[in-house]
Structures are given as structure tokens and as C-alpha cells.
Design a protein around this motif. Structure first.
Motif, mmCIF file in Angstrom:
data_model
loop_
_atom_site.group_PDB
_atom_site.id
_atom_site.type_symbol
_atom_site.label_atom_id
_atom_site.label_comp_id
_atom_site.label_asym_id
_atom_site.label_seq_id
_atom_site.Cartn_x
_atom_site.Cartn_y
_atom_site.Cartn_z
ATOM 1 N N THR A 172 0.720 -1.185 -0.068
ATOM 2 C CA THR A 172 -0.142 0.113 -0.047
ATOM 3 C C THR A 172 0.944 1.283 -0.081
ATOM 4 N N LEU A 174 0.078 4.997 1.508
ATOM 5 C CA LEU A 174 -0.791 6.058 2.009
ATOM 6 C C LEU A 174 -0.005 7.185 1.649
ATOM 7 N N SER B 637 -13.052 5.977 -4.646
ATOM 8 C CA SER B 637 -12.410 4.932 -5.126
ATOM 9 C C SER B 637 -12.302 4.563 -6.618
ATOM 10 N N SER B 658 -7.249 2.937 -5.376
ATOM 11 C CA SER B 658 -7.045 4.002 -4.659
ATOM 12 C C SER B 658 -8.269 4.726 -3.952
ATOM 13 N N TYR B 661 -9.523 7.913 2.577
ATOM 14 C CA TYR B 661 -9.827 7.508 3.903
ATOM 15 C C TYR B 661 -10.431 8.891 4.764
ATOM 16 N N ASP B 683 1.371 3.227 8.225
ATOM 17 C CA ASP B 683 0.890 2.021 8.173
ATOM 18 C C ASP B 683 1.910 0.903 8.390
ATOM 19 N N THR B 701 3.785 2.460 4.175
ATOM 20 C CA THR B 701 3.672 3.783 3.536
ATOM 21 C C THR B 701 5.104 4.597 3.347
ATOM 22 N N HIS B 721 -5.028 10.123 2.069
ATOM 23 C CA HIS B 721 -5.319 9.074 0.558
ATOM 24 C C HIS B 721 -4.668 7.859 0.515
ATOM 25 N N GLU B 722 -5.428 6.884 0.135
ATOM 26 C CA GLU B 722 -4.483 5.674 0.045
ATOM 27 C C GLU B 722 -4.312 5.627 -1.305
ATOM 28 N N VAL B 725 -3.426 0.615 -3.057
ATOM 29 C CA VAL B 725 -3.569 -0.938 -2.353
ATOM 30 C C VAL B 725 -3.287 -1.592 -3.708
ATOM 31 N N GLN B 748 -3.851 -4.646 7.897
ATOM 32 C CA GLN B 748 -3.278 -3.220 7.680
ATOM 33 C C GLN B 748 -3.339 -2.541 8.891
ATOM 34 N N ILE B 750 -3.159 1.015 10.622
ATOM 35 C CA ILE B 750 -2.701 2.330 10.291
ATOM 36 C C ILE B 750 -2.857 3.146 11.498
#
Lengths: 252, 773
Positions: A172, A174, B637, B658, B661, B683, B701, B721-722, B725, B748, B750
Motif C-alpha cells: 500500500t 498512503l 475509490s 486508490s 480515507y 501503516d 507507506t 489518501h490511499e 493498494v 493493515q 494504520i
């Protein structure tokens, strides 16, 4: 590595395209002053206090909005506090004065970024920044993804590639909300040139590489890198390490 | 003792001043009034000529407003001739009000000759008059073409005979008594009076005049000026009230000295030498000590003009805790003979001072009894075309600790408020600037011991920084008022200086609305409620609504002195108003203080006594949110899927999703409190069922991986923002074909600041799900 810098900067081919619907592309036209103009900014009186050598450079870079690529060796002499004052100088004069506080460092001013790097402390053949990448292509991704992809391209040369499991890799990334997507398409570029490209078109205007002070090498003969803030070492599988910083952000 | 409750209205307040009006082309006389009242006040302006004949006009002054009355046009409006019988005279203003709700000053200027002098109005309430029984003034620098004139006015409806004395050459000389008919004004010429005694002015360049009205009821007021039309030199002769002098020390505030520094309000006005003139009112010698007080030079001031430095913030500069210490230079004590007047030029000590300085203040201490010495302090520019007079206040005069002053700004005119703490203790000052009906409160004004602060009204206006009510001084305002009053029982003085650079004029406005400081009232804590994120902080402010003797309201920041407490420290803790979220929930955070609720003035000794202490308190409701879970923001998304690639390229393979969040609190609601933006996120991933997938590269990240924080911050909307993934392979390793696989599960974790939130990820080669979605 130093001598190749100018060549690389003029051969950069940057492509900013395909902005996603969630984010607007980040464009250089948002910056009204050229790098040269910013470096010529007169400074009548200035006092700088910083925890160490790279922090001093980061402060100047952030305050005067100077894109920077900083490579340094985490030696004790570079970790002493900086307390300097100037009268009637320029931003460039301040940067050069900071760099002169350390032996063996040089400043190179490119078209869009200022490089500060050790001249002889890290031999060119041990410096991963000199490694060349055949094809660095990023399509509409955030800078952090671009950085990870560059790492995936460079990493196997630094340490022996890991065995790829049948299913490949998961992961991932972020990022901060609304970081813009960028696109890059570079052929036969050095790792340093690729980092410069990321800096040039993303909000991460400063890249920072910290070489280990013990001169230790990876199995393939490259100088190991560590974290800037705490100096922690990393497994060879994670080498090399660099940090991308926005202006005003401290090394993490 | 304070005369009356505030609701009581006293009738018959009357102010008087004497001044020349627009008798000839050139001199301009303006009466400037400032209200300290919360209500409009109707005024009757009485203009009397030298012979006591009167003209009456009606005006209304608005709350805390400035009212300018041009005497020449008013006299013409009333059908009289300002160049004839009403060329000179006196002015009275009658109104109904409380203690001192209207402050007035006459300013007489002659721009053509660069001459100016000012006259304070004097309170003349039938029940409590401030007209002094003895008028003492001094002259200096006579000879060489300078004139000194004193205008004396009989404010009563009865004839008055005055005894007049001139002190010079260390002797006390009586002159012929002067008779005044009712409301008459006479102009006394010092040169002529000296000549009448057979003395050339050059033989008595410095001296003093004393005027004592016969009879039990004081009725005479006086004002004077020293002028030199050839050079533009002009200085005001004051006649301070000896009844208000309860200390053997005098103070003058905010004078230019030497060539002022770049950060000085006098920068560019020339090179100045302060002149301190002291008059011994006793027949026996006294010892005098003069101290020059000045702001210590700081890096900030020496860096003036730096293109890389922001200009000083005129508002934050009010915070006394950030002021440089005050430097002091003590001039060796000297003895002044009885009845003598001595002119002490500071030119001889200039080399001992750390010049350049922005300004200085002068303290004069004498050995005699209270009120046994008077002084005049002026800074004279080397070309003598600009003289800056500073009102000399006795440190025991409580009235000096407040002011209601008019200000003016234009392209050639600046207004500077000088405030001086004459004590060894810090002092709070309540103040507000009024323009166009807008009140702008200076809530954080505090002076260090012996500090003089210069507040540039233009800088304050142009900063456009909102006060605690969100008000700003209107940016186009060119006229207004500033009202200020001390908040602690220590001696303070101040004055507002208006410099008209083009004409070489400097006018000083001072005095006085109340004898004591403001009374402390209700306390409020702002914001009244606040929502913060656990582990973050917010600053509360405790503000006191204070009242002066005219019931004028000031707002004063009492955050520091207040006692703070939290009703539930497991939810929030507090120190100095700074609240830190400890855990989810709500609680009250309170502030309280104890201070004087009402000051009483004791006219026999000039002291202020606290009648009672007021205990006041207030609170704020604090809600603390804890980052507890995450949600995917609807509509953000997107998924990309690629199955072919170029060998060695960084893109082209796998499935990437993507989205944005949203951080949710313990109640499942989005966190948008400002503190959320101070939290970093990062994360880590732990694969729980590999099924052929490897988490070996993109574990977190961060770069470098595996740890955090990574220098990324949640935004103010509680979102991050993701960026991707990614499943399968995101790097094309060989043969231009992407590696594919089945699926795997991972957790995961976070981190949002100190809080960890676990998400369940399921990875397929054509799908990525988060918590089953």
C-alpha cells in the motif's frame, strides 16, 4: 556522479498528463520565480540556528523555496549544531556558507534544483545515485508511488534481488490528501536524475540521502544508506533509502 | 473617594482652555474632544474673547469618538470675526456626564512657521474643580529672538486679582498684581515682564512664573508657549496642578534622541537633543537626579530593512513578555539652588548611550517635598524646526495613568501612542482604538517595569489583524480615538504624539479619564466550547470585561493570571489555558481569578484603594474525539488493472485501488476538529494468509519502510489518501508478462498519531477489498 548532473538535467523529458479525476495536475507554472532568481534574493540580515548540517540546509530550502537534492554522510561533524549569522548576502551565499562548514562537500546549481553532495567521501562507484535506470516511467501516480517504483528498479542492483514468489508483491502507499498525480517518462537516467524529476513536478521539493558513516557496503558494493533523523540502519533488502520531503517538513 | 456610583449624573462639568484662535492667516486653532463615555453626550461650546464676551455652539460627541472643532469656522458660523475681537480667547465646554467622560485639548498650529503648541482642558465641575490654586510654569532658551507668552484666563463670573512672581537668577521677584474681570483672558509677555523689572531676557534665559489668584476659590487657568518664528522653534509651557503631585519624581515619555534608529517613529526626522529644564520651587537647594530610560537594542531592530524579514507585528509586539529589557543611564546628581531654573542639555551624555535608539524616556527625581519642583522636557531637532514636547507627569498623579486621545493619519502625518510604566512592577493596560464607530480592543497590552512602548497607529490599522471580537480598524480610517487605562495600581503615563513631518509639527495629546485603574468585572472563556482530538491541544482564552470610572468597557486578556482546572482529567487536562485531550468524552474546563472589583481614589494622597476584590470565573465545554475507525469516502475509490508491461518498467502490472480515507471518532462520526491535522499517519501490513503472495516490498507507506511516522499529516477534514493498494505485481520483472496469483488476506495497521486502527485487506488479482468492501 557530479559531472553527469548537467547532462541529465537537460535531457529530462517530463510528461505531465492524464490527471485523474480526483486530483489536478501539479504544474511548475505555479511558481513565479526561477531558481536562479530565488538564489539571488538579497538578504540584509539573517540568523540561522539548526540542529545539524542537513537541518540547516532544509531550513534554508524551505524558507526560500529552493528545490534541493541533499546527499550527506552521517558523520559526527555533520551532526553538530549550526548557529550562523549573515549581513548583506544572498540566499545562494547562505547555502554556500552552510556547505563550507563541512569538509568535502560541494554545491551544484542546476536549472531547477540545487545539489549538495560529498565530493570524495563516497566514491562514485559506491554511490547508488549514479546508477542508471533504462526506463523510468510513471503514469499518473502520486510521487510516493513513483518513488517506490524507482526503488524497485534500483534496489536489485544494490542488493541481490529477492526471490519473487508466484503471486508477486502486495503493498500500500498512503499519501496525504490531494497530493497530485505525476507522470514521468525518462530513458537511461541516473537515480539522481530520476529523484530530481520527482522533485521537479511534485510537492516533494527536497530529496535527502543519508550515507552510513561506517563506509560499509552492500553485497554488490554500494555504500549503505541510513535514516537521516536517527541514523538507523536498514536491511540490504530495503537498500537504498532516500527521503522525499515537502518544504517545511523535517526528516522523518 | 470615588464621587458617585456610575449611574449618577453630575451636572455642570465645565472644561476650560485658553488659546489663540485663527486671528491671523497662519495660526489654526482646533479643539479636539474625545469621549470616554458609552453614550452620546451633548455639549455646549462656549467661546470667549479676551474681554469675556461669549459665543455659544451646540455639538454632540458620539461614544468613544473624536470630535474636532475648528474655532475659526465656528466663530464665523456664530456671526463673529475670528480676525477681530475673537482673534484670541478661551474656550469652555459644558456637558452632563460622569467622572471625566470627555477629554479636550486645544492645538494651535501655524504650519507656515512650523509652530505648534497644545493646551489641555481642565475639569471645572462645581463640586470638584481641578483648577489649581497656584499656577507654576517655566520658560527656557529666551534671548536670541525667542518669545515666551502666557495666556491666563479667569474662568469665573467674578473679578479676580492675581499675585504674580518671576523666578530667575536664583531669586524670587514679585511683579505688579493683575486684575481680571469676569471671564477675561490676558496675554502675559515674559520678555516684557522681565524688561519691567530691568532685566534683559538674555540675562534670564531660564526661569519660572508663578500666578496665584487671591480668594478662596481657584479660578485662573494658564497656558504658555515659547516660540522662535525665525527657526520654527515652538514649545509649550505647562502649568501642572500641584494638588496632583504626590511624588518627588517626574517622568516624560517617548522622546527622540540622537539620530533615531530605523525602527523609530521618529526615523528620518533629523537629529535630536533632549533638553531637561527643572525649576526649583523652593527657596532652598535641592538635589536632582536624571535617568534616561531606553529600549535595549535587539537583533530585530538592528535588522531593520532586511528584505528577508517580516516587518514587526504591531499587535504581537504589545506582549510585554517579549519586550527587550529597558536600559537606564543615570546622569550624576546635581544640586539646583533655591528658586533657580536650570536647563540641562543631554548633548553631553549622548556618547555614553547605545545610539541609535528608537526613543527614550526621562525620569527626574528630586530631593524636596512632593510638588516642590517642576520640569519641562523637549527634544529639539538640530535645525530647531521640529521640537517634540513631552508632557511631564508627576509619578504620584494617578490621573496620568489613563488617556483619551485623538489620532490622525495622512500621507504626511503619523500617530504614535507612547505608554510608560513608571514603576518596578509589570502593568497591564486596557486599551481600544475607535474609528468609524468600530472599537478595536488591544487585549494583551502589558508593560515591563520602566518600559516605554510605542504603538504605531498606522501599523496597527494596516495590519488588519482582528481582535478577539473579530473587529479590525477600518483600513481607510484617517481619524479616530484611542482610549487607554492602567489595569494595576502602579504609576503609568502616556501620550499620543501626532507628527506632521511635512510641516515640522509635533503635537502631543495626553490626559486623563480616571484617577485609578480599571475595575475588573466578568470573566469569559473563549471559545465557549471546543472539540479537539485526543493527544492534541487547543488554547483557551480568559478575557475580563473591565470598566473604567466612566463605565467605558475594556477587554483584557487574563489567560495567564487565571487559575485553570478540568472537571475530568481523564478527558482533558489544562495548564495556562492550554487544553490537552486525554480521552474520549466531554468535560468542562474552567478559569477563575481574583482582582479588584472597584478602586477608590483618595484625593488627599492621590492613592487608589481597592474597595473589594472580585472573584470571577468562566468555563468552556471541551469534547475530545479519539480516532477509532476509518471509512472510505464515497465516490473517491477507483481501481486500475493492467496485465502486460515492458520489462524493467515501473508500471504495467497488477490491480491497484486508490481512495480517500476518512478518520472516524469513537461515535463513528467524521473527525474534522483542527487538531486532527497535527497528527501523522503511517501503516504496516501483516499478511495473515499468504496464498502465494509476498509482502516483502511495500510493507508500509514509509521510505524507508517498516516504521513510522513518515512525515505525512492528516488534513483538516480528517482525511488522507490511499495512493495505491496494489495486488499481484506492480513491477514488470520479466518477459513482459505480469505475474498473477490467487488471493491473500492481510491486516493493515494504520497509525493516526498515537492511535492504531486495524483494517482487514483481501487481495485478489482482480480485486482489492478493505474491511470486506
Amino acid at each position: 556522479m557530479r559531472n553527469s548532473f548537467l547532462t541529465i538535467t537537460v535531457t529530462l523529458a517530463l510528461v505531465v498528463a492524464h490527471a485523474s479525476w480526483t486530483r489536478a495536475p501539479y504544474r511548475e507554472s505555479q511558481q513565479p520565480l526561477t531558481l536562479a532568481e530565488r538564489l539571488r534574493t538579497p538578504v540584509q540580515s539573517y540568523t540561522l540556528k539548526a540542529g545539524n548540517f542537513p537541518q540547516a540546509l532544509l531550513k534554508i530550502g524551505s524558507q526560500f523555496k529552493i528545490p534541493m537534492g541533499i546527499a550527506w554522510v552521517r558523520m559526527p561533524s555533520a551532526l553538530t549544531k549550526v548557529d550562523l549569522s549573515w549581513k548583506h548576502t544572498t540566499v545562494q551565499g547562505i547555502i554556500q556558507a552552510i556547505v563550507r562548514t563541512q569538509r568535502g562537500y560541494d554545491v551544484e546549481i542546476g536549472e531547477s534544483i540545487v545539489h549538495i553532495a560529498p565530493v570524495n567521501l563516497v566514491p562514485d562507484k559506491e554511490d547508488f545515485l549514479s546508477l542508471r535506470v533504462t526506463n523510468f516511467s510513471v503514469r499518473n501516480e502520486v510521487a510516493e508511488i513513483a518513488s517506490k517504483q524507482l526503488h524497485a528498479l534500483v534496489g536489485p542492483s544494490i542488493a541481490r534481488p529477492k526471490r519473487i514468489l508466484a503471486g508477486g508483491i502486495l503493498g500500500t502507499q498512503l499519501t496525504e490528501a490531494h497530493d497530485p498525480n505525476i507522470s514521468i517518462d525518462l530513458k537511461n537516467v541516473s537515480c539522481e536524475g530520476a529523484l530530481d524529476a520527482i522533485s521537479r513536478i511534485s510537492p516533494f521539493k527536497i530529496w535527502l540521502v543519508t550515507f552510513a558513516p561506517d563506509n560499509s557496503l552492500t553485497p554488490t558494493g554500494f555504500r549503505r544508506t541510513v535514516w537521516a533523523a536517527r541514523g538507523e540502519a536498514f536491511p540490504d533488502a530495503d537498500q537504498p533509502v532516500w527521503e522525499l520531503l515537502k518544504w517545511g517538513r523535517a526528516p522523518y | 473617594v470615588r464621587p458617585a456610583p456610575r449611574s449618577w449624573l453630575a451636572q455642570g462639568f465645565r472644561n476650560h482652555a485658553v488659546a489663540a484662535t485663527n486671528g491671523t492667516p497662519g495660526p489654526q486653532s482646533q479643539l479636539l474632544l474625545v469621549s470616554d463615555s458609552p453614550n452620546p453626550i451633548d455639549l455646549t461650546v462656549v467661546i470667549r474673547n479676551l474681554y469675556g464676551q461669549s459665543l455659544l455652539d451646540s455639538e454632540t460627541i458620539q461614544p468613544q469618538a473624536k470630535l474636532t472643532i475648528d474655532l475659526a469656522s465656528t466663530i464665523i458660523k456664530l456671526g463673529a470675526d475670528p480676525t477681530g475681537t475673537f482673534a484670541e480667547g478661551s474656550v469652555a465646554v459644558d456637558y452632563i456626564g460622569t467622572i471625566m467622560p470627555v477629554v479636550g485639548q486645544m492645538t494651535v498650529t501655524n504650519p507656515a512657521l512650523s509652530l505648534t503648541h497644545e493646551v489641555d482642558m481642565i475639569e471645572n465641575d462645581p463640586g470638584r474643580s481641578d483648577i489649581p490654586p497656584v499656577l507654576n510654569g517655566l520658560w527656557w532658551g529666551l534671548g536670541g529672538g525667542r518669545d515666551a507668552q502666557v495666556m491666563v484666563s479667569n474662568t469665573s463670573m467674578n473679578p479676580v486679582i492675581a499675585d504674580v512672581y518671576l523666578d530667575y537668577q536664583g531669586s524670587h521677584h514679585a511683579v505688579q498684581p493683575i486684575t481680571f474681570v469676569p471671564n477675561e483672558t490676558k496675554v502675559l509677555d515674559i520678555n516684557q515682564m522681565l524688561a519691567g523689572l530691568g532685566v534683559d531676557p538674555a540675562q534670564a534665559p531660564s526661569g519660572g512664573i508663578t500666578i496665584i489668584g487671591q480668594g478662596p476659590q481657584p479660578a485662573l487657568i494658564a497656558s504658555g508657549k515659547i516660540t522662535d518664528p525665525a527657526t520654527g522653534f515652538s514649545s509649550t509651557i505647562d502649568f501642572p496642578d500641584p494638588q496632583l503631585e504626590f511624588a518627588s519624581a517626574l517622568h516624560a515619555s517617548g522622546l527622540p534622541i540622537g539620530t533615531p534608529s530605523k525602527d523609530s517613529p521618529y526615523a528620518g526626522d533629523g537629529t535630536f537633543v533632549p533638553e531637561v529644564v527643572v525649576r526649583n520651587l523652593l527657596g532652598t537647594p535641592q538635589t536632582v537626579t536624571i535617568t534616561v530610560e531606553y529600549p535595549q537594542p535587539s537583533d530585530a531592530s538592528s535588522a531593520a530593512g532586511s528584505s528577508a524579514s517580516a516587518p514587526p507585528d504591531p499587535i504581537s509586539a504589545e506582549d510585554g513578555t517579549h519586550s527587550p529589557p529597558t536600559g537606564e543611564y543615570l546622569i550624576p546628581a546635581f544640586t539646583i539652588p533655591g528658586y533657580a531654573t536650570e536647563d540641562v542639555s543631554l548633548s553631553s551624555v549622548m556618547n555614553d548611550l547605545p545610539l541609535p535608539l528608537p526613543f527614550c524616556s526621562i525620569r527626574i527625581q528630586y530631593s524636596g517635598a512632593h510638588g516642590s519642583m517642576e520640569a519641562s522636557v523637549s527634544s529639539v531637532e538640530q535645525n530647531q524646526d521640529l521640537t517634540v514636547d513631552a508632557k511631564v507627569e508627576n509619578e504620584g498623579n494617578g490621573w496620568a495613568g489613563s488617556g483619551a486621545n485623538p489620532w490622525h493619519l495622512d500621507k504626511n502625518t503619523e500617530s504614535i501612542l507612547f505608554l510608560t510604566n513608571m514603576s518596578d512592577k509589570p502593568v497591564r493596560i486596557g486599551s481600544k482604538v475607535t474609528a468609524h464607530g468600530v472599537h478595536y480592543y488591544l487585549t494583551d497590552l502589558q508593560l515591563n517595569p520602566h518600559e516605554t512602548r510605542a504603538i504605531d497607529i498606522r501599523a496597527l490599522r494596516d495590519a488588519q489583524k482582528p481582535d478577539l471580537n473579530g473587529s479590525k480598524i477600518p483600513p481607510a480610517a484617517t481619524d479616530g480615538s484611542v482610549i487607554w487605562i492602567r489595569g494595576d495600581n502602579v504609576p503609568v503615563e502616556g501620550r499620543l504624539l501626532v507628527i506632521a513631518r511635512r510641516h515640522g509639527l509635533a503635537s502631543s495629546y495626553d490626559c486623563c479619564i480616571c484617577a485609578c485603574g480599571y475595575d475588573y468585572g466578568a470573566l469569559s472563556v473563549t471559545p465557549a466550547s471546543a472539540t479537539i482530538v485526543a493527544s492534541t491541544t487547543t488554547q483557551l482564552t480568559a478575557t475580563v470585561t473591565a470598566h473604567d470610572c466612566n463605565n467605558n468597557v475594556f477587554q483584557v486578556n487574563m489567560t495567564g493570571p487565571s487559575r485553570w482546572s478540568s472537571a475530568n482529567t481523564s478527558v482533558a487536562t489544562v495548564s495556562g489555558g492550554k487544553v490537552t485531550g486525554a480521552g474520549g468524552g466531554s468535560t468542562y474546563v474552567s478559569a477563575s481569578y481574583t482582582a479588584c472589583g472597584q478602586w477608590l481614589y483618595e484625593p488627599t494622597n492621590g492613592g487608589c484603594v481597592c474597595e473589594y476584590n472580585d472573584v470571577a470565573g468562566g468555563s468552556s465545554n471541551i469534547t475530545v474525539l479519539v480516532p477509532t475507525s476509518l471509512a472510505i469516502v464515497a465516490g473517491t475509490s477507483s481501481t486500475t488493472s493492467e496485465s502486460t508491461c515492458s520489462t524493467g518498467s515501473g508500471t504495467g502490472c497488477g490491480v491497484t485501488r486508490s481512495f480517500m480515507y476518512q478518520v472516524l471518532d469513537q461515535n463513528g462520526k467524521a473527525i474534522t476538529a483542527s487538531g486532527i491535522a497535527s497528527l501523522q499517519f503511517w501503516d504496516a501490513i501483516q499478511v495473515t494468509s499468504p496464498n502465494g503472495l509476498d509482502a516483502g516490498s511495500f510493507k508500509t507507506t514509509c521510505s524507508p519502510p517498516n516504521t513510522g511516522p513518515c512525515g505525512f499529516y492528516v488534513n483538516s477534514q480528517g482525511q488522507f489518501h490511499e495512493g495505491g493498494v496494489s495486488s499481484c505485481s506492480t513491477v514488470c520483472y520479466s518477459s513482459g508478462t505480469c505475474i498473477t496469483a490467487g488471493y491473500t488476506n492481510a491486516n493493515q495497521t494504520i497509525h493516526i498519531g498515537p492511535y492504531a486502527i486495524v483494517q482487514h485487506l483481501a487481495y485478489y488479482c482482480n480485486k482489492v477489498s478493505v474491511n470486506g468492501q
